[in-house]
Write a protein that holds these residues in place. Structure first.
Motif, PDB file in Angstrom:
ATOM      1  N   GLY A  38       0.936  -1.405   0.416  1.00 32.42           N
ATOM      2  CA  GLY A  38       0.007   0.058  -0.616  1.00 32.42           C
ATOM      3  C   GLY A  38       1.023   0.733  -0.114  1.00 32.42           C
ATOM      4  O   GLY A  38       0.010   2.465   0.292  1.00 32.42           O
ATOM      5  N   LEU A  39       2.475   0.789   0.431  1.00 32.95           N
ATOM      6  CA  LEU A  39       3.498   1.885   0.263  1.00 32.95           C
ATOM      7  C   LEU A  39       3.028   3.152  -1.783  1.00 32.95           C
ATOM      8  O   LEU A  39       3.640   4.007  -1.261  1.00 32.95           O
ATOM      9  N   GLY A  40       2.914   2.496  -2.674  1.00 31.58           N
ATOM     10  CA  GLY A  40       2.757   3.158  -3.489  1.00 31.58           C
ATOM     11  C   GLY A  40       4.116   2.870  -4.465  1.00 31.58           C
ATOM     12  O   GLY A  40       5.339   2.426  -4.064  1.00 31.58           O
ATOM     13  N   PRO A  41       4.891   3.479  -5.472  1.00 36.97           N
ATOM     14  CA  PRO A  41       6.008   3.202  -6.094  1.00 36.97           C
ATOM     15  C   PRO A  41       6.878   4.064  -5.736  1.00 36.97           C
ATOM     16  O   PRO A  41       7.868   4.135  -6.036  1.00 36.97           O
ATOM     17  N   TYR A  42       6.673   5.382  -4.856  1.00 35.61           N
ATOM     18  CA  TYR A  42       7.733   5.736  -4.956  1.00 35.61           C
ATOM     19  C   TYR A  42       8.650   5.684  -3.327  1.00 35.61           C
ATOM     20  O   TYR A  42       8.445   5.070  -2.695  1.00 35.61           O
ATOM     21  N   GLY A  43      10.196   5.732  -3.442  1.00 34.54           N
ATOM     22  CA  GLY A  43      11.323   5.577  -2.648  1.00 34.54           C
ATOM     23  C   GLY A  43      11.109   6.109  -1.767  1.00 34.54           C
ATOM     24  O   GLY A  43      11.101   5.519  -0.388  1.00 34.54           O
ATOM     25  N   ASP A  44      11.120   7.519  -1.345  1.00 33.93           N
ATOM     26  CA  ASP A  44      10.697   8.093  -0.611  1.00 33.93           C
ATOM     27  C   ASP A  44       9.526   7.868   0.486  1.00 33.93           C
ATOM     28  O   ASP A  44      10.168   7.776   1.843  1.00 33.93           O
ATOM     29  N   SER A  45       8.828   7.317   0.009  1.00 30.58           N
ATOM     30  CA  SER A  45       7.231   6.914   0.955  1.00 30.58           C
ATOM     31  C   SER A  45       7.487   5.663   1.710  1.00 30.58           C
ATOM     32  O   SER A  45       7.120   5.945   3.010  1.00 30.58           O
ATOM     33  N   TYR A  46       8.907   5.437   1.929  1.00 35.10           N
ATOM     34  CA  TYR A  46       9.228   4.037   2.028  1.00 35.10           C
ATOM     35  C   TYR A  46       9.975   4.863   4.136  1.00 35.10           C
ATOM     36  O   TYR A  46       9.194   4.144   4.632  1.00 35.10           O
ATOM     37  N   PHE A  47      10.707   5.993   3.788  1.00 40.90           N
ATOM     38  CA  PHE A  47      10.946   6.105   4.456  1.00 40.90           C
ATOM     39  C   PHE A  47      10.004   6.942   5.273  1.00 40.90           C
ATOM     40  O   PHE A  47      10.076   7.272   6.566  1.00 40.90           O
TER      41      PHE A  47
END
Length: 334
Positions: A40-49
């Protein structure tokens, strides 16, 4: 007077309609096409942080992006504003049973809907700002609010777990309070504008120079007899810096370095902009003349991304390395 009352009622109805339209355009995609990539976080790497930092804040582990529950390393590679917002959203929209791998998407979808509402509030703020700047043109204010409601860029990013929506809302809030304060000479609104601008900096540190640029311009105009007194600019600037200062003190205590908000992005961004974009973690083939150097830089670039996600202060060394690499490319290909 009757005409003015009818106009007022019509404006209120139009604003309510525009707000509901904006909210529908932002919330409907979350319901009709929910994000399920990466839990559910989506494709963006920054969303993980952002997600890891928010979860650690929620669990009482401090501002860190450590993912395995071990002793947390304090993070410095990202600004704290959006992770704190996410942590608050998780506490409001997520029960403990929802914060599991199979259920996180429920919490994240609710958070996206909240961001959609937050972005829709900009419709009202833009209307108020336009009214403060051009009080004789109510239709111009309504047109500005309409453009805000139908803005595809902000509508799209309100569904992403990124800092853009929160930053945009706080920036619009700050400018609306500032415009209204200047029109009414209100110290209270001016203080609120400064505090909101400080929160903008805590979401996106690149706005920090804007504080001093706008404050300096304001003081210069005041000394020439234009606009409000310079003391008003000082009040706005002090309120903004008062919001940022505690985080700067936190960084100084933890890292023994002067880091106003976050560290380690200039070199990486310069490097990324020194060649045609290819991939976040893979360099274009043949970028460097020496294949051995290309492989070494490629591995260092991967390490840079891992360090960014970890939040470690080691990012300063990695960032300095890529600042040097970018300058080499600029000198070779000016």
């Amino acid at each position: 007077p009757l005409g003015e009352g009818i106009l007022g009622s019509s404006m209120k109805a139009a604003l309510i309609f525009l707000f509901l339209l904006a909210a529908s355009l932002r919330i409907a995609p979350v319901i009709l096409d929910p994000e399920r990539g990466r839990l559910g976080l989506g494709p963006y790497g920054d969303s993980y942080f952002y997600h890891r930092a928010a979860f650690n804040l929620l669990e009482g582990r401090g501002f860190s992006s450590t993912a395995d529950g071990r002793a947390c390393e304090p993070a410095v590679t990202r600004a704290p504003g959006y992770p704190f917002f996410l942590s608050l959203a998780y506490s409001v929209f997520g029960k403990s049973e929802d914060r599991t791998p199979g259920r996180w998407h429920v919490v994240l979808d609710r958070t996206r809907m909240a961001q959609g509402v937050l972005d829709s509030l900009n419709v009202l703020l833009v209307f108020l700002l336009a009214r403060a700047l051009a009080p004789a043109s109510p239709l111009a204010a309504l047109a500005a609010a309409s453009l805000c409601a139908l803005n595809p860029y902000t509508a799209f990013y309100s569904g992403a777990l990124l800092s853009e929506t929160l930053t945009g809302f706080l920036l619009t809030l700050s400018m609306t309070c500032l415009g209204t304060a200047l029109a009414r000479d209100s110290a209270r609104l001016l203080s609120l504008a400064g505090a909101a601008m400080g929160l903008v900096v805590l979401c996106r540190p690149e706005y920090l120079p804007f504080l001093f640029l706008l404050g300096g311009l304001w003081i210069l105009l005041a000394r020439r007899g234009l606009g409000l007194p310079a003391s008003r600019a000082g009040l706005w600037l002090v309120c903004a810096l008062a919001v940022v200062l505690p985080w700067t003190i936190r960084n100084a205590c933890l890292f023994q370095k002067f880091i106003p908000v976050s560290a380690g992005q200039l070199g990486g961004n310069l490097w990324l902009g020194s060649f045609p974009w290819h991939h976040w973690e893979r360099l274009p083939p043949g970028l460097l003349a020496d294949p051995g150097e290309q492989r070494a830089v490629q591995e260092r670039w991967k390490q840079f991304h891992r360090t960014v996600l970890s939040g470690s202060i080691r990012i300063r060394q990695e960032d300095a390395y890529f600042r040097q690499q970018a300058m080499k490319v600029f000198r070779r290909h000016p």
